[in-house]
Design a protein around this motif. Structure first.
Motif, PDB file in Angstrom:
ATOM      1  N   HIS A  43       0.895  -1.316   0.218  1.00  0.00           N
ATOM      2  CA  HIS A  43      -0.092  -0.167  -0.003  1.00  0.00           C
ATOM      3  C   HIS A  43       0.535   1.685  -0.585  1.00  0.00           C
ATOM      4  O   HIS A  43       0.640   2.099  -0.543  1.00  0.00           O
ATOM      5  CB  HIS A  43      -1.407   0.276   0.890  1.00  0.00           C
ATOM      6  CG  HIS A  43      -2.119  -1.077   1.760  1.00  0.00           C
ATOM      7  ND1 HIS A  43      -2.454  -1.467  -0.110  1.00  0.00           N
ATOM      8  CD2 HIS A  43      -2.081  -1.741   1.937  1.00  0.00           C
ATOM      9  CE1 HIS A  43      -3.589  -2.161   0.914  1.00  0.00           C
ATOM     10  NE2 HIS A  43      -3.292  -3.388   1.613  1.00  0.00           N
ATOM     11  N   GLU A  44       1.641   1.216   0.890  1.00  0.00           N
ATOM     12  CA  GLU A  44       2.850   2.453   0.719  1.00  0.00           C
ATOM     13  C   GLU A  44       3.713   2.366  -0.382  1.00  0.00           C
ATOM     14  O   GLU A  44       3.435   4.146  -0.776  1.00  0.00           O
ATOM     15  CB  GLU A  44       4.220   1.880   1.705  1.00  0.00           C
ATOM     16  CG  GLU A  44       3.781   2.383   3.003  1.00  0.00           C
ATOM     17  CD  GLU A  44       4.461   1.545   4.269  1.00  0.00           C
ATOM     18  OE1 GLU A  44       5.944   1.700   4.059  1.00  0.00           O
ATOM     19  OE2 GLU A  44       4.257   1.131   5.467  1.00  0.00           O
ATOM     20  N   PRO A  51      -0.450   3.135 -11.572  1.00  0.00           N
ATOM     21  CA  PRO A  51      -1.867   4.245 -11.860  1.00  0.00           C
ATOM     22  C   PRO A  51      -3.197   3.554 -10.871  1.00  0.00           C
ATOM     23  O   PRO A  51      -3.730   4.443 -10.589  1.00  0.00           O
ATOM     24  CB  PRO A  51      -2.192   5.034 -13.495  1.00  0.00           C
ATOM     25  CG  PRO A  51      -0.981   4.620 -13.290  1.00  0.00           C
ATOM     26  CD  PRO A  51      -0.629   3.680 -12.702  1.00  0.00           C
ATOM     27  N   SER A  52      -3.657   2.512 -11.324  1.00  0.00           N
ATOM     28  CA  SER A  52      -4.786   2.172 -10.595  1.00  0.00           C
ATOM     29  C   SER A  52      -4.823   0.925  -9.365  1.00  0.00           C
ATOM     30  O   SER A  52      -5.829   0.993  -8.843  1.00  0.00           O
ATOM     31  CB  SER A  52      -4.889   0.935 -11.861  1.00  0.00           C
ATOM     32  OG  SER A  52      -4.117  -0.557 -11.783  1.00  0.00           O
ATOM     33  N   GLY A  61      10.495   2.675 -20.190  1.00  0.00           N
ATOM     34  CA  GLY A  61      11.385   4.360 -20.428  1.00  0.00           C
ATOM     35  C   GLY A  61      10.088   5.389 -19.286  1.00  0.00           C
ATOM     36  O   GLY A  61       9.944   4.649 -18.142  1.00  0.00           O
ATOM     37  N   ASP A  62       9.561   5.848 -19.890  1.00  0.00           N
ATOM     38  CA  ASP A  62       8.448   6.589 -18.910  1.00  0.00           C
ATOM     39  C   ASP A  62       6.895   6.005 -19.497  1.00  0.00           C
ATOM     40  O   ASP A  62       6.536   6.935 -18.513  1.00  0.00           O
ATOM     41  CB  ASP A  62       8.607   8.695 -19.404  1.00  0.00           C
ATOM     42  CG  ASP A  62      10.240   8.776 -19.159  1.00  0.00           C
ATOM     43  OD1 ASP A  62      10.539   8.596 -18.302  1.00  0.00           O
ATOM     44  OD2 ASP A  62       9.913   9.627 -20.343  1.00  0.00           O
ATOM     45  N   LEU A  63       6.731   5.610 -20.315  1.00  0.00           N
ATOM     46  CA  LEU A  63       5.439   4.823 -20.314  1.00  0.00           C
ATOM     47  C   LEU A  63       4.837   3.837 -19.173  1.00  0.00           C
ATOM     48  O   LEU A  63       5.780   3.204 -18.959  1.00  0.00           O
ATOM     49  CB  LEU A  63       5.453   4.090 -22.218  1.00  0.00           C
ATOM     50  CG  LEU A  63       4.180   3.717 -22.081  1.00  0.00           C
ATOM     51  CD1 LEU A  63       2.630   4.753 -22.286  1.00  0.00           C
ATOM     52  CD2 LEU A  63       4.077   3.189 -23.055  1.00  0.00           C
ATOM     53  N   VAL A  64       4.438   3.957 -18.656  1.00  0.00           N
ATOM     54  CA  VAL A  64       3.237   3.290 -17.688  1.00  0.00           C
ATOM     55  C   VAL A  64       1.985   2.734 -18.046  1.00  0.00           C
ATOM     56  O   VAL A  64       1.051   3.344 -18.477  1.00  0.00           O
ATOM     57  CB  VAL A  64       3.526   3.732 -16.429  1.00  0.00           C
ATOM     58  CG1 VAL A  64       2.788   2.771 -15.469  1.00  0.00           C
ATOM     59  CG2 VAL A  64       4.021   4.634 -15.909  1.00  0.00           C
TER      60      VAL A  64
END
Length: 215
Positions: A43-44, A51-52, A61-64
């Protein structure tokens, strides 16, 4: 560009197994980050990684990318050159339909037979709704296998649809679900994959427990 897959415990996390198995089977390099389920650490940390606030999540890279099916679709385009789905249009449509049905359905099967690699077969304890889900899975597997050409998987070679059903194979074996010969052979083919053996060995070595999945 670095690639990281955030997952839960290998003994329990059916959603995490799917993209992990696909990536490992096809030799896509990635770093694994395991967040122990149902713990303060989870949870931390999960908010900064997904994001979910659920696993799995893929960082490229920078994409999730989050959600198991979305990750598999992204991997198919990013690294697999389309090999995750059957080449023929009609078979591809059937494979996507089966994967989507698994992704959104079978609630009774999921709830009453949670994935647990340590579980040993025992007398059936599930209700009619779960039994109906089990029958539907076998019906679907039988239909797809009847049209497969070469190979041991739903459309011959291993692909996204097989990754989506891999946790069900773990459930069926662990709970001792009675299967017809075609479905039994498919379950064994999934478990024989080197990537699946690697996941299972790591899951069985875990000591953490999720009480809800041990009941």
């Amino acid at each position: 560009m670095s690639t990281t897959l955030v997952i839960g415990n290998k003994n329990y996390s059916s959603w995490s197994l799917r993209p992990w198995l696909l990536l490992r089977h096809f030799g896509v390099p990635f770093t694994e980050v395991l967040l122990p389920l149902d713990t303060p650490e989870f949870h931390e940390r999960v908010g900064a990684l997904s994001p979910s606030r659920r696993v799995p999540a893929l960082h490229d890279g920078d994409l999730v990318v989050w959600d198991s099916l979305a990750i598999c679709e992204y991997a198919n385009e990013r690294w697999l050159a389309g090999r995750g789905w059957p080449a023929a249009l009609e078979q591809r449509a059937l494979a996507r339909s089966a994967a989507a049905e698994m992704h959104s359905g079978f609630a009774a099967l999921r709830g009453q037979l949670p994935m647990n690699l340590r579980r040993q077969p025992r007398e059936p304890h599930w209700d009619g709704a779960a039994e109906s889900d089990i029958r539907r899975v076998q019906e679907l597997w039988g239909r797809l296998r009847s049209g497969a050409q070469d190979g041991d998987f739903l459309f011959g070679g291993f692909g996204i649809v097989d990754a989506m059903f891999a946790p069900v194979c773990v459930r069926f074996r662990g709970y001792g679900v009675r299967l017809d010969p075609v479905c039994s052979a498919y379950v064994e083919a999934i478990h024989a994959l080197p990537a699946m053996r690697e996941w299972a060995a790591a899951g069985l070595a875990e000591t953490a427990r999720v009480d809800a999945d041990e009941a």
